[in-house]
Scaffold this motif. Structure first.
Motif, PDB file in Angstrom:
ATOM      1  N   LYS A   3       0.834  -1.208   0.000  1.00 59.28           N
ATOM      2  CA  LYS A   3       0.000   0.000   0.000  1.00 59.28           C
ATOM      3  C   LYS A   3       0.868   1.256   0.000  1.00 59.28           C
ATOM      4  CE  LYS A   3      -4.100  -2.041   2.045  1.00 59.28           C
ATOM      5  NZ  LYS A   3      -5.037  -2.085   3.161  1.00 59.28           N
ATOM      6  N   VAL A   7       0.663   4.089  -2.982  1.00 61.03           N
ATOM      7  CA  VAL A   7       0.499   5.543  -2.810  1.00 61.03           C
ATOM      8  C   VAL A   7       1.677   6.283  -3.451  1.00 61.03           C
ATOM      9  CG1 VAL A   7       0.367   7.424  -1.119  1.00 61.03           C
ATOM     10  CG2 VAL A   7      -0.869   5.296  -0.707  1.00 61.03           C
ATOM     11  N   LEU A 262      -8.763   7.928   1.766  1.00 62.30           N
ATOM     12  CA  LEU A 262      -7.708   6.927   1.989  1.00 62.30           C
ATOM     13  C   LEU A 262      -7.816   6.354   3.399  1.00 62.30           C
ATOM     14  CD1 LEU A 262      -4.611   8.630   0.323  1.00 62.30           C
ATOM     15  CD2 LEU A 262      -5.466   6.346  -0.203  1.00 62.30           C
ATOM     16  N   THR A 265     -10.248   3.542   4.003  1.00 69.98           N
ATOM     17  CA  THR A 265      -9.892   2.195   3.526  1.00 69.98           C
ATOM     18  C   THR A 265      -9.127   1.490   4.647  1.00 69.98           C
ATOM     19  OG1 THR A 265      -7.765   2.873   2.615  1.00 69.98           O
ATOM     20  CG2 THR A 265      -9.674   3.099   1.171  1.00 69.98           C
ATOM     21  N   THR A 267      -6.413   0.965   5.688  1.00 65.96           N
ATOM     22  CA  THR A 267      -5.022   1.395   5.550  1.00 65.96           C
ATOM     23  C   THR A 267      -4.698   2.277   6.738  1.00 65.96           C
ATOM     24  OG1 THR A 267      -5.388   1.492   3.156  1.00 65.96           O
ATOM     25  CG2 THR A 267      -3.406   2.548   3.967  1.00 65.96           C
ATOM     26  N   VAL A 272      -0.385   5.473   4.886  1.00 63.29           N
ATOM     27  CA  VAL A 272      -0.723   6.602   4.005  1.00 63.29           C
ATOM     28  C   VAL A 272       0.410   7.626   4.005  1.00 63.29           C
ATOM     29  CG1 VAL A 272      -2.304   8.531   3.639  1.00 63.29           C
ATOM     30  CG2 VAL A 272      -3.208   6.302   4.288  1.00 63.29           C
TER      31      VAL A 272
ATOM     32  N   TRP B 103      -7.561   2.604  -5.916  1.00 65.72           N
ATOM     33  CA  TRP B 103      -8.392   2.462  -4.712  1.00 65.72           C
ATOM     34  C   TRP B 103      -8.600   0.993  -4.363  1.00 65.72           C
ATOM     35  CZ3 TRP B 103      -8.806   6.303  -1.549  1.00 65.72           C
ATOM     36  CH2 TRP B 103      -8.727   7.610  -2.032  1.00 65.72           C
ATOM     37  N   MET B 106      -5.822  -0.153  -2.378  1.00 69.51           N
ATOM     38  CA  MET B 106      -5.889   0.357  -1.007  1.00 69.51           C
ATOM     39  C   MET B 106      -6.859  -0.486  -0.165  1.00 69.51           C
ATOM     40  SD  MET B 106      -3.614   2.538  -1.301  1.00 69.51           S
ATOM     41  CE  MET B 106      -3.525   3.057   0.395  1.00 69.51           C
TER      42      MET B 106
END
Lengths: 420, 316
Positions: A3, A7, A262, A265, A267, A272, B103, B106
């Motif tokens: 992840k 990003v 974000l 999610t 995460t 992030v 997305w 994610m």
């Protein structure tokens, strides 16, 4: 980790698809490198744009040739370029260099003339040639003014080349004339100098007189080249703009609503923010890489050994990213971050010497500028372009990494307060 | 039916402003239903969704989504939900497909499954033919649909839609409302917030009405309209140059008028029988020299409920 990279990759792609960002990241630094190098150095290095270089000349030689060298420095042709002070006090001259009041001190030894035309030669003793003394003209250079000192060294070098060539030819010719009885010994000096003058006009590599180059604190191994200086300098300057913009996107994502999304999610905040940091870092790295490669292959700039350029660049971008994060953590809005980033980038550029040779800055500014990645980066690239190796740039690398570590910690503390 | 969302005495106070945005709210959302939170701007709907999305921590109380506490198990909650935020939260320089892939990753998706789901949701929101176009080139309605697609990508157990029709044209709005109904027919549970009474009326199985952070009414539409009895709504549209307040004040004294409120150039009356109330109302308007351009008579609506409960029109 996937992840974080997702990003980061997204940030890299979005940045490189933004035409405005591409202009700031790549076109602007490349164009400015060309403009500034052309304006100050004619694209080929040298000291264009300099004048009134303060030089001390200490002439210990009572003979003709010491006077010639002194006159060379005082010639009308060099009047604009040089500001010459002739003194007999060698210690005072060196002190002036140490105090950064002069670019160099030229110390002409007492035996310069004797080393060219030995005294015995004038009295008809040909063996005087074999026993002539060795003369060393010393240029005591100021490491803070490498361009100016390089110019002074070049003038001395040119003079010595001419005189050495002339002297060598003259000595041989005069001794042969005396030996054959065609020349009276008392005429040797006059004739020898006449021949020497003529011969000196012909280029030759033979040097009978040594030029001693000595630098007060360091020993730059290459002459200054504006293009070589400006290429990494502009890349570093615009790196700061790029990473500042990267930091700004963290706040902009909050405004766009993508940051809250974000965080809805599965995460973590760490992932992030980690992704954003990686994105800024990768973007900066890509920019530096492209600019360094472009200046190497399109402008012929040699940045130094690959094995040293890579770690310097990695550390430099890390430190720059650290500043961008602190900026992003401190700013309240994307607009505020944008303004702060511009101010910071320009201030760092001015402080560190991105627009003109760093060595020309006063000592205190150079000391203060060590808070900037620009200063460490420029020092490292200057050393590498002057022939340095990885060992020579370990201090800047460690400095940059330490700066990055401190800034990352500071930014994470502020972020934790904001996003906890 | 089983409750997929259980909200228990939830409160959220913003500091340092010390604003109580959500005040002791409790409700349940049953699996398979469309549950709407209806209320004016600032009622606390978005804050409630933000807490249920684990974006904000509650000041008091708790909520459980698919059996997981938003306070103690936020990651499990986030895996169960799909969020369609009020803002269009997309990257304009990426294409529709690139946005969905980003997305999806994610949400922990990848490989063929992600690729297949991206194709499915693009089809579902009618953007398959624009998959490779950058989002920056999309109309507002297309962006809204893609915004919804992101929330559906990982097949959540419940999707939160926070005012998904704000700022779009009527046709796009119609498309979105149809899409929500279609999703629900396929079994998706939906938490829908809106300040449009018509949307809540059209979509919802049950409605929670919020005002000033409190849930002031909750139930099916029938249950809610029963709160205002068999009363009807009489809406008087005045001319642009008319101010409604003097007439509204005068109408408060007319026999049979239960409630009066004003909005722009309108006066809204709650009356037992519109036909009986209309003659004295028009007489009063004539007496005051107020020109009434048109009159609407409505069956009991959610707006009437809101008016009945708060004394204000929903759009105030």
């Amino acid at each position: 980790m996937r992840k974080i990279l997702n990003v980061a990759w997204k940030d890299l792609v979005t940045t490189f698809r933004d035409p405005t960002a591409l202009i700031i990241m790549l076109a602007a630094p490349y164009a400015l490198t060309l403009v500034m190098a052309f304006a100050f150095g004619g694209l080929s290095g040298g000291g264009g744009g300099l004048s009134g270089i303060p030089v001390f000349v200490v002439n210990h030689d009572s003979g003709e040739f010491g006077g010639y060298l002194q006159q060379t420095f005082q010639s009308p042709d060099l009047a604009d370029l040089l500001d010459v002070t002739v003194t007999a006090d060698e210690a005072a001259a060196r002190a002036a260099v140490d105090a950064n009041k002069a670019a160099a001190a030229v110390v002409i030894p007492a035996n310069l003339s004797d080393s060219i035309v030995p005294p015995g030669l004038a009295s008809g003793n040909p063996s005087a040639l074999a026993n002539r003394p060795q003369a060393v003209v010393e240029v005591y250079a100021n490491p803070d003014r490498p361009i100016s000192a390089g110019i002074v060294r070049g003038i001395v070098d040119q003079f010595l080349s001419r005189v050495s060539a002339g002297a060598a030819g003259g000595q041989v010719a005069v001794s042969q004339l005396i030996a054959s009885g065609l020349l009276a010994p008392q005429e040797a000096l006059t004739k020898g100098m006449e021949i020497g003058e003529r011969a000196a006009r012909q280029a030759t590599e033979t040097r009978l007189i040594a030029l001693k180059g000595e630098t007060a604190a360091q020993d730059p191994r290459a002459s200054f080249d504006w293009l070589t200086y400006m290429a990494p300098s502009m890349a570093i300057l615009f790196l700061m703009f790029t990473v500042s913009n990267g930091g700004k996107t963290l706040l902009a994502e909050r405004d766009w609503g993508t940051l809250p999304r974000l965080l809805t999610t599965p995460t973590s905040t760490f992932q992030v923010l980690g992704g954003k940091v990686c994105g800024i870092y990768l973007t900066g790295l890509a920019q530096m890489g492209i600019l360094l490669v472009a200046s190497r292959f399109m402008l012929g700039v040699k940045h130094g050994p690959f094995s040293a350029v890579v770690p310097v660049t990695l550390a430099l971008v890390a430190a720059a990213t650290g500043w961008a994060l602190v900026l992003a953590a401190y700013a309240r809005t994307a607009g505020q971050a944008n303004q702060m980033g511009t101010i910071l980038s320009l201030a760092f550029g001015g402080l560190a010497g991105n627009f003109f040779p760093r060595q020309a800055l006063p000592e205190w500014i150079r000391t203060v500028s060590l808070i900037t990645p620009n200063a460490w980066g420029l020092d490292a690239f200057n050393k590498l372009t002057a022939g340095g190796t990885l060992g020579d740039v370990l201090v800047p690398i460690v400095g940059l990494l330490a700066m990055a570590a401190v800034l990352f910690v500071a930014a994470s503390v502020i972020f934790r307060r904001q996003y906890a | 039916m089983t409750a997929i969302v259980q909200v228990q005495s939830l409160s959220k106070r913003y500091m340092p402003e010390n604003v109580l945005a959500v005040d002791d709210v409790s409700f349940e959302i049953q699996q398979g239903e469309i549950f709407s939170l209806l209320g004016p701007n600032g009622a606390g709907k978005t804050t409630t969704i933000s807490v249920l999305s684990c974006l904000l921590s509650p000041t008091a109380g708790d909520a459980f989504v698919a059996g997981h506490s938003v306070v103690r198990e936020p990651m499990a909650v986030k895996r169960a939900i799909g969020v369609v935020p009020q803002e269009i939260a997309l990257y304009n320089v990426l294409s529709a497909r690139e946005n969905l892939v980003f997305w999806g990753r994610m949400y922990g998706m990848g490989g063929r499954e992600l690729s297949r789901r991206v194709d499915e949701v693009l089809q579902q929101v009618g953007l398959a033919d624009r998959a490779k176009s950058r989002v920056g080139t999309f109309s507002g309605g297309m962006k809204r649909r893609l915004n919804i697609a992101v929330g559906l990508l990982h097949k959540p157990q419940i999707v939160y839609m926070d005012e998904p029709t704000v700022g779009i044209d009527p046709q796009s709005r119609r498309n979105i409302l149809d899409m929500v109904k279609e999703l629900n027919r396929e079994g998706m549970t939906v938490l829908y917030t809106t300040h449009y009474m018509e949307e809540a009326h059209e979509l919802s199985h049950r409605v929670g009405i919020m005002d000033h952070g409190r849930l002031i009414a909750l139930g099916t539409q029938k249950e809610l309209t029963r709160l205002v009895g068999e009363h009807e709504t009489l809406r008087l549209h005045l001319g642009e140059d008319q101010t409604p307040e003097p007439l509204a004040e005068a109408l408060r004294g007319v026999p049979g008028v239960i409630r009066v409120s004003t909005a722009d150039h309108e006066i809204v009356l709650i009356v037992p029988e519109a036909e009986d109330a209309l003659p004295p109302v028009i007489t009063k308007a004539n007496e005051l020299g107020v020109k009434v351009r048109s009159v609407d008579i409505q069956e009991p609506t959610l707006e009437a409920v809101f008016l009945h409960l708060t004394g204000r029109a929903l759009r105030d």
